[in-house]
Design a protein around this motif. Structure first.
Motif, short mmCIF file in Angstrom:
data_model
loop_
_atom_site.label_atom_id
_atom_site.label_comp_id
_atom_site.label_asym_id
_atom_site.label_seq_id
_atom_site.Cartn_x
_atom_site.Cartn_y
_atom_site.Cartn_z
N UNK A 284 0.86 -1.18 0.00
CA UNK A 284 0.00 0.00 0.00
C UNK A 284 0.90 1.24 0.00
N UNK A 285 0.60 2.18 -0.88
CA UNK A 285 1.34 3.45 -0.93
C UNK A 285 0.65 4.49 -0.06
N UNK A 286 1.45 5.23 0.72
CA UNK A 286 0.92 6.28 1.58
C UNK A 286 1.80 7.52 1.41
N UNK A 287 1.27 8.56 0.83
CA UNK A 287 2.02 9.77 0.48
C UNK A 287 3.27 9.44 -0.33
N UNK A 288 3.15 8.45 -1.23
CA UNK A 288 4.25 8.08 -2.10
C UNK A 288 5.25 7.12 -1.49
N UNK A 289 5.04 6.70 -0.26
CA UNK A 289 5.95 5.75 0.41
C UNK A 289 5.20 4.46 0.70
N UNK A 290 5.90 3.33 0.74
CA UNK A 290 5.25 2.09 1.18
C UNK A 290 4.77 2.25 2.63
#
Length: 86
Positions: free
Chosen positions: A44-50
């Motif tokens: 899952x990506x969150x603000x472009x980070x895993x």
């Protein structure tokens, strides 16, 4: 103001319950999300980070700060309930 022995035991029991709940949340956020479930969360990506990486680096810190505020709020309510507040 001092408490009767029964009220002191009840106060301490509720205090330990609050601490236990917050420690479980702390454990799940730091160890569970940051180490055990990191591979699943990284999908899952969150603000472009895993998401697993984010939890390990920043998310746990946010949760810890929220836990501190929640503990202070909970203890103030408990102190008022037993009339031992300042």
């Amino acid at each position: 103001m001092s408490l009767s022995p029964e009220k002191a035991k009840a106060y301490w029991r509720e205090n330990l319950g609050i601490i236990s709940v917050y420690l479980v949340i702390w454990f799940v956020a730091s160890y569970g999300f940051g180490i055990l479930l990191v591979d699943q969360l990284d999908a899952i990506q969150f603000f472009g980070f895993p998401l697993g990486f984010w939890f390990a680096q920043q998310g746990s810190i946010f949760i810890f700060v929220i836990l501190i505020w929640a503990y202070v709020y909970s203890m103030n309510k408990l102190d008022e309930k037993y009339d031992v507040h300042e």
